[in-house]
Design a protein around this motif. Structure first.
Motif, PDB file in Angstrom:
ATOM      1  N   GLN A 232       0.827  -1.404  -0.039  1.00 23.36           N
ATOM      2  CA  GLN A 232       0.057  -0.049   0.119  1.00 23.36           C
ATOM      3  C   GLN A 232       0.798   1.212   0.037  1.00 23.36           C
ATOM      4  N   MET A 233       0.450   2.378  -0.605  1.00 15.48           N
ATOM      5  CA  MET A 233       1.003   3.540  -0.760  1.00 15.48           C
ATOM      6  C   MET A 233       1.354   4.059   0.712  1.00 15.48           C
ATOM      7  N   GLY A 234       2.292   4.784   0.797  1.00 14.30           N
ATOM      8  CA  GLY A 234       2.683   5.373   2.099  1.00 14.30           C
ATOM      9  C   GLY A 234       3.557   4.533   3.174  1.00 14.30           C
TER      10      GLY A 234
ATOM     11  N   PRO B  55       9.025   4.380   0.265  1.00 15.32           N
ATOM     12  CA  PRO B  55       9.193   5.113  -0.960  1.00 15.32           C
ATOM     13  C   PRO B  55       9.328   4.325  -2.155  1.00 15.32           C
TER      14      PRO B  55
ATOM     15  N   TYR C 141       7.918   1.365  -2.864  1.00 14.71           N
ATOM     16  CA  TYR C 141       6.744   0.788  -3.157  1.00 14.71           C
ATOM     17  C   TYR C 141       5.594   2.051  -3.621  1.00 14.71           C
ATOM     18  N   ASP C 142       6.011   3.114  -3.089  1.00 12.50           N
ATOM     19  CA  ASP C 142       5.132   4.187  -3.570  1.00 12.50           C
ATOM     20  C   ASP C 142       5.269   4.412  -4.886  1.00 12.50           C
ATOM     21  N   ARG C 143       6.650   4.557  -5.734  1.00  8.70           N
ATOM     22  CA  ARG C 143       6.841   4.295  -7.093  1.00  8.70           C
ATOM     23  C   ARG C 143       6.184   3.362  -7.744  1.00  8.70           C
TER      24      ARG C 143
ATOM     25  N   ASN D 231       3.390   1.962  -6.812  1.00  5.67           N
ATOM     26  CA  ASN D 231       2.000   2.174  -6.803  1.00  5.67           C
ATOM     27  C   ASN D 231       1.724   3.105  -8.054  1.00  5.67           C
TER      28      ASN D 231
END
Length: 152
Positions: free
Chosen positions: A109-111, A114, A116-118, A120
């Motif tokens: 999940q986002m947040g 970093p 994994y934020d990219r 997402n």
């Protein structure tokens, strides 16, 4: 050049090599082995140079009308160069040709991290939309975000 990898041993090897080179995303050796063995039996596409993979993706049917990006990885030196997008579209064309109506993908999940934020943002840029979050599917530190896309 994106090719479909047809040999089971090569599918497994490509998956294992790429995922081992991405410890920030695939740091669990047991998970890497599970993905590598799973790729033996699934459609896999890779970008080869000429025999070394730069990236790959694998498709797994999840129902009669839906399938998922089972796993995808692009070597770090080839990030942000369009290779992930090319790999995705090879998988998408296959799903469409085979009559699948939906594609899904799971990520952290986002947040949370970093990197994994990219990831997402990459899936969102392809047109995936948030479907559901499973807070403890993997573990509490890695809530599973499920994205979905209609195959048109």
């Amino acid at each position: 050049m994106i090719i479909e990898v047809t040999e089971k041993d090569k599918r497994e090897r490509v998956c294992r090599e790429i995922l081992r080179s991405l410890p920030d995303w695939f740091g669990n050796p047991e998970s890497v082995e599970e993905y590598a063995l799973g790729c033996r039996e699934l459609p896999v596409w890779a970008d080869m140079d000429p025999d070394k993979a730069r990236g790959f993706t694998a498709f797994r049917p999840t129902s009669g009308c839906a399938g998922e990006i089972y796993v995808m990885g692009v070597s770090i030196e080839h990030h942000r160069k369009g290779l992930g997008r090319e790999l995705f579209w090879a998988l998408y064309r296959y799903a469409k040709d085979e009559g699948f109506k939906f594609l899904t993908v799971k990520t952290v999940q986002m947040g949370c991290y970093p990197d994994y934020d990219r990831t997402n943002l990459f899936y969102q840029s392809l047109g995936f939309q948030e479907l559901e979050t499973f807070p403890t599917l993997w573990d509490e530190q890695n809530p599973c975000q499920v994205y979905i896309m209609e195959v048109k």
